[in-house]
Enzyme design. Structure first.
Site, PDB file in Angstrom:
ATOM      1  CE  LYS A  35       2.955  -2.719  22.207  1.00  0.00           C
ATOM      2  NZ  LYS A  35       4.592  -2.781  22.390  1.00  0.00           N
ATOM      3  N   GLY A  60       0.909  -1.283  -0.131  1.00  0.00           N
ATOM      4  CA  GLY A  60       0.073   0.011  -0.095  1.00  0.00           C
ATOM      5  C   GLY A  60       0.910   1.214  -0.011  1.00  0.00           C
ATOM      6  CB  THR A  61       4.366   2.112   0.518  1.00  0.00           C
ATOM      7  OG1 THR A  61       5.029   0.884  -0.194  1.00  0.00           O
ATOM      8  CG2 THR A  61       4.161   1.794   1.802  1.00  0.00           C
ATOM      9  N   GLY A  62       2.564   2.357  -2.691  1.00  0.00           N
ATOM     10  CA  GLY A  62       2.617   3.022  -4.066  1.00  0.00           C
ATOM     11  C   GLY A  62       3.251   2.281  -5.137  1.00  0.00           C
ATOM     12  CB  SER A  81       7.460  -4.935  23.278  1.00  0.00           C
ATOM     13  OG  SER A  81       6.349  -6.129  23.010  1.00  0.00           O
TER      14      SER A  81
END
Length: 711
Positions: A630, A138-140, A587
């Site tokens: 989050k 979806g970034t072109g 994380s």
């Protein structure tokens, strides 16, 4: 590139075809047949064919004039921007609706962000270089590939014809002609065949009538006459069929092509990519279809003089990649059967031109299964480009995002234009989805989906324009599957009281995690210390992935350093509660360390606190990804305080509805985490003081902000 043409336009070795006719020679006189071009000629024509910005496409941006299309936003009317409002959400753009924003005609000028990739595409189109684009969906990438086809010169386009080979029917001949001439040649052949068939039909009926008349009046045997007439009919039909077989097959037709071809071969099977030969059930007895009529062009042939785009290159099987590499290197590729339903290797044409520009695309993992030699061909004769996920939030970029909304509305054709307030809400969402402060997301396909949903909502209510309320409603409706699942988990855990948000418990911490890319969830972590039957060990359960397992080992090192307890003869059990999808990344390091220290020291943890963060082996709290999602998940679960790495404080962009519900506490070291999370003042103060005495000046060191890595 090889071409097979006699001076009179007839394929080699075919002295009996209708290409000798006067009609085709007339066509040949009108348009000069193509001939092989040198590399120098192609380069000159490609360079000359680059489209320069037209004078009427100049963009007004305040008092400056920009001729670099796409660098500004053109607005219908006298005023394009308001200088004293350049820092507004629209970057100073003065509009009431997106209907006032002028959308560029060329795709390359519609691309948002990706300036580096856009420049590369322009250079690659000018010099006919291959390009590999790697980045998030979806970034072109596909949009830039289509834009490249618009930059290539149209005058170089060719038609490809396939002729019957009288010497060997299984090796059809190939001829290339300028675009548009192929149809004329085929029509000329058809007209010749039609006239010839008319003459033969006329002659056939005369002979049949004569035979039947002779049988009736002289031989007096009607049965013999009918039999003889039938034989004559079949003979003439066979002759007519032979005449039809001489009509060439127009394999590639670019007559109506306004720009250079663009072929998307993503996920194509071998036949669709490389060409194929249709199966013929009647392969004998004079009923078979001529081999040249069964030849079908592949994407590599249709893309000749244009662009071949393949996304997710790793999904292409290795044999197809090898053959694709051959087509790129040789500039031509013969067509033969590619499947068990085709004619197999029985039919193979002469080489067909494949002079295309290759644009390969994919995510980072696409390079793993890509043929090394194919990548070498692209890299050696072109460019490799990494697509950005975000871009700095500047007034100029905000104006482009307003234009992006106008572009999406025009492309769809059924959506009402957006009001100024609705566009501002879209830009706010672009900021939020970037995951970084002072940045905008470049995952514009997802953002375009939000635009379409908002427009659909407004259209369903028969509104003249799409308003801010429609965008807010669209944000709720267009939640991803992961977001819906996360919300479902949160509700279920509330029903079964699995999420504890008050009181204090020893060895239990509310950790925070992300599902997918855009949804958060509260994941409790529990720790228990038990006597060991042998050497002590750390046992973690919850489908931990490799990085998560390494994070637990790092935490054990911190615990050994910071705790007074001798853990050499103890087992430490760590449970990630209900981690059905497993745990990736590190994380949860802060969460695990807090839970284990609480269990070792028998100090309870406040349950109105949730936390996220990575840990160094020295106890520094390092930045993680997805903090916004989050925090929102914690707020939905009723948790009051959230501990995050200090370096992530700049990345927090939560929705307004959650801002008054929670307190965000940035920290730099594990001792700060424990000071907030642990309950019981005397015990907590003693532990925190001990940690500070051990770490010394480590706590005084400021952790510089850094870009969070996905966790």
């Amino acid at each position: 590139m090889s071409e097979h043409t006699d001076t009179d336009g007839t394929p080699d070795g075919d002295g009996t075809t209708s290409a000798d006719s006067e009609s085709e020679r007339a066509v040949d006189d009108e348009t000069e047949a193509s001939s092989p071009r040198t590399d120098e000629e192609e380069t000159v024509e490609s360079t000359a064919g680059e489209v320069e910005p037209a004078a009427d496409e100049t963009v007004a941006d305040g008092d400056d004039t920009k001729t670099d299309l796409g660098s500004g936003v053109s607005v219908e009317g006298d005023e394009a921007t308001v200088e004293d409002d350049a820092d507004g959400l629209l970057g100073g753009l003065d509009i009431e609706t997106t209907e006032e924003i002028e959308v560029p005609d060329r795709l390359v000028d519609q691309v948002i962000g990706q300036d580096h990739a856009r420049d590369i595409v322009k250079k690659a189109a000018k010099q006919r270089r291959h390009v590999m684009m790697i980045g998030s969906p979806g970034t072109g990438k596909s949009m830039l590939a289509k834009a490249m086809s618009q930059l290539l010169p149209k005058e170089d386009l060719q038609d490809v014809l396939v002729y019957h080979n009288p010497d060997d029917g299984n090796e059809p001949k190939v001829r290339t002609v300028p675009a548009g001439k192929g149809e004329q040649i085929v029509d000329a052949h058809k007209e010749e065949a039609r006239k010839r068939n008319q003459m033969r039909s006329f002659l056939m009926w005369i002979i049949i009538i004569a035979i039947i008349g002779y049988a009736l009046f002289f031989a007096r045997s009607i049965l013999l006459g009918i039999l003889a007439a039938g034989i004559v009919f079949l003979v003439f039909r066979y002759l007519n069929r032979g005449s039809d077989a001489m009509i060439p097959n127009l394999l590639v037709n670019n007559a109506n092509q306004q720009v250079a071809p663009f072929e998307d071969a993503t996920g194509a099977h071998a036949g669709a990519l490389l060409g194929d030969v249709r199966h013929d059930p009647f392969q004998s007895g004079g009923m078979e279809t001529p081999s040249h009529d069964r030849v079908e062009a592949g994407a590599i042939h249709k893309a000749n003089k244009g662009v071949l785009f393949i996304d997710e290159m790793n999904t292409l099987d290795i044999r197809s990649q090898q053959k694709l590499m051959t087509a790129i290197q040789e500039g031509e590729f013969s067509i033969t059967g590619q499947s068990e339903r085709s004619s197999g290797a029985m039919v193979q044409t002469e080489p067909v031109p494949t002079d295309f520009i290759m644009v390969a695309a994919g995510n980072l993992d696409a390079m793993e299964n890509m043929h090394p030699a194919l990548r070498s061909r692209i890299k050696g004769y072109g460019y490799e480009v990494y697509m950005d996920d975000t871009i700095e939030d500047e007034p100029e970029m905000r104006r482009k995002y307003a234009r992006f909304v106008a572009q999406e509305v025009e492309k769809d054709g059924r959506l009402p234009h957006f009001t100024e307030e609705a566009v501002e809400e879209i830009i706010l969402e672009a900021q939020r989805r970037s995951g970084r402060k002072e940045h905008l997301t470049l995952k514009l396909r997802d953002l375009g989906g939000l635009v379409r949903v908002a427009g659909d909502i407004a259209r369903a209510e028969d509104k003249e324009f799409t308003e801010r309320e429609d965008v807010l409603q669209a944000k709720r409706r267009s939640r991803s599957i992961e977001q819906q699942l996360a919300d479902n988990y949160i509700e279920r855990r509330k029903d079964y009281e699995l999420t504890v948000s008050d009181g204090s418990v020893v060895g239990r911490v509310n950790g925070l995690a992300v599902m997918g890319e855009d949804s958060g969830i509260v994941m409790p972590v529990m720790a228990e210390v038990t006597p060991s039957q042998g050497p002590g060990e750390v046992i973690a359960t919850g489908k931990l992935q490799e990085i998560a397992e390494e994070a637990v080992q790092n935490v054990s090192a911190i615990i050994k350093k910071f705790s007074d307890e001798d853990i050499s003869e103890k087992d430490i059990h760590i449970q990630f509660v209900q981690s059905y999808e497993g745990v990736e990344g590190d994380s949860a390091s802060v969460t695990v360390a807090t839970a284990v220290i609480s269990a070792l020291e028998n100090i309870p943890i406040e349950q109105d606190v949730a936390m996220t963060g990575s840990l160094s082996v020295r106890g520094d709290v390092l930045p993680v990804g997805g903090v916004t999602h989050k925090i929102e998940a914690a707020a939905k679960s009723g948790i009051d305080r959230i501990i995050i790495p200090a370096a992530n404080e700049q990345d927090v962009m939560i929705e307004d509805e959650y801002k008054d519900q929670i307190e965000i506490i940035p920290v730099q070291h594990l001792s700060e985490v424990l000071e907030v999370a642990l309950a019981g003042e005397p015990e907590k103060d003693s532990l925190v003081d001990r940690l500070r005495s051990i770490t010394g000046k480590a706590l005084d060191r400021q952790v510089g902000p850094s870009s969070p890595s996905p966790q």
